[in-house]
Design an enzyme around this catalytic site. Structure first.
Site, PDB file in Angstrom:
ATOM      1  N   TYR A 278       2.184 -18.494  13.215  1.00 26.43           N
ATOM      2  CA  TYR A 278       3.322 -17.570  13.091  1.00 26.43           C
ATOM      3  C   TYR A 278       4.636 -18.306  13.405  1.00 26.43           C
ATOM      4  O   TYR A 278       5.626 -18.184  12.680  1.00 26.43           O
ATOM      5  CB  TYR A 278       3.101 -16.419  14.072  1.00 26.43           C
TER       6      TYR A 278
ATOM      7  N   LYS B  74       7.835 -19.085  11.120  1.00 26.70           N
ATOM      8  CA  LYS B  74       9.177 -18.589  11.453  1.00 26.70           C
ATOM      9  C   LYS B  74      10.210 -19.723  11.458  1.00 26.70           C
ATOM     10  O   LYS B  74      11.308 -19.555  10.937  1.00 26.70           O
ATOM     11  CB  LYS B  74       9.165 -17.849  12.800  1.00 26.70           C
TER      12      LYS B  74
ATOM     13  N   ARG C 157       0.859  -1.198   0.000  1.00 25.90           N
ATOM     14  CA  ARG C 157       0.000   0.000   0.000  1.00 25.90           C
ATOM     15  C   ARG C 157       0.882   1.230   0.000  1.00 25.90           C
ATOM     16  O   ARG C 157       2.078   1.141   0.266  1.00 25.90           O
ATOM     17  CB  ARG C 157      -0.886   0.008   1.251  1.00 25.90           C
TER      18      ARG C 157
END
Ligand code: SER
Length: 317
Positions: free
Chosen positions: A141, A145, A36
């Site tokens: 997560y 990782k 963005r």
């Protein structure tokens, strides 16, 4: 590092890293990218390009166009957001990483991506967690990782890509707020202390996690990327930390500057469970030995600086 492409450059780490690297390596040599565009010095004070990291060809085209020698891959979802949308997390965190690594291989660039204390799990030794230890995380997560650490090692051993990385603890910054992590309370608490003189912590009293002030995190990235590769044994997942702290330690440190500050607890079971699956404190001695890592900010020094900088930012006297 002479010409660097950064993904996720409008995020918590990227927004400060981009500015620091531009000052150090020249504004035109740091190509900031993000999915963005917002009103930010990252966008206005140097090259900026829109980039969706799930599109490998788009990463390749930009890296080739700008002739970069280093890719710093930061675009990712943090732990609590990833837990809310595990499928999206896998797609962004893993496919994004794989795409970026492929570009590093094709164009022969250096490569950095952060791992996290989230790469540890409930069966990991909790105190002074060693550099090399059990890693069976229970969050999406954490799965991302650990997989990422292994994938970066693989690209180094299999293809000779110069991959490097650290396991960051919770990062605290006065510039950009984190989005959807478990350690975000340690940032929110400073904003709320200044604005409302009170804070409700979603992490329970006594829950220790490692933390670090952003200037130390930025220095760690630069120092590791500039380190002599012959000195590196671990490469992709160096434990780094500046402090181990629980919510009440932040409360006490803030009260030294704002005596009327109070804190209570409204524990969020999801983020509390994540926090409990992570270490209380990690051992960063491998990073110190192999590339000279040293944090400058402890809790007291960080608190003083955070409150000063946020007061100016929020126009509070
Ligand atoms: N700060 C991150 C999180 O809470 C940890 O890597 O998700």
């Amino acid at each position: 590092m002479k010409k660097v492409l950064i993904t996720g450059s409008l995020g918590q780490i990227g927004s400060e890293l981009t500015t620091t690297l531009r000052e150090k390596y020249g504004h035109d040599n740091i190509i900031a990218t993000d999915i963005r565009e917002i009103d930010s010095p990252v966008v206005t004070e140097g090259p900026f390009e829109i980039l969706d990291v799930t599109n490998g060809k788009a990463i390749h085209d930009l890296a080739e166009k700008h002739n970069v020698d280093t890719i710093i891959h930061l675009a990712a979802l943090l732990s609590a957001k990833a837990e809310n949308n595990p499928q999206l997390a896998w797609n962004l965190n893993m496919n994004g990483l794989m795409n970026a690594l492929e570009v590093a291989r094709e164009l022969n660039t250096k490569f950095f991506t952060p791992s996290s204390i989230g790469a540890f799990g409930p069966t990991t030794p909790k105190d002074q967690t060693p550099q090399d230890t059990i890693q069976r995380p229970t969050t999406m997560y954490g799965v991302n990782k650990v997989s990422g650490e292994l994938l970066c090692d693989y690209y180094y051993h299999r293809f000779g890509v110069d991959t490097r990385g650290v396991r960051f603890p919770g990062l605290i910054s006065n510039v950009t707020e984190p989005g959807g992590g478990t350690t975000d309370y340690a940032v929110e608490i400073y904003y709320e202390a200044l604005k409302n003189k009170r804070y409700s912590s979603y992490i329970a009293e006594g829950t220790h996690m490692d933390m670090m002030y952003m200037p130390d995190a930025i220095n760690a990235i630069i120092q590791l990327m500039e380190a002599d590769p012959n000195q590196l044994k671990h490469r992709n997942a160096f434990n780094v930390t500046a402090m181990s702290a629980a919510p009440e330690h932040f409360e006490q440190a803030i009260q030294k500057h704002i005596p009327e500050f109070t804190m209570d607890y409204q524990v969020d079971p999801v983020r509390q469970a994540i926090a409990e699956s992570w270490p209380n404190s990690i051992d960063a001695s491998a990073a110190t030995e192999e590339w000279g890592f040293k944090a400058e900010y402890d809790l007291e020094k960080m608190t003083e600086d955070m409150l000063d900088k946020l007061k100016a930012k929020l126009s509070i006297r």
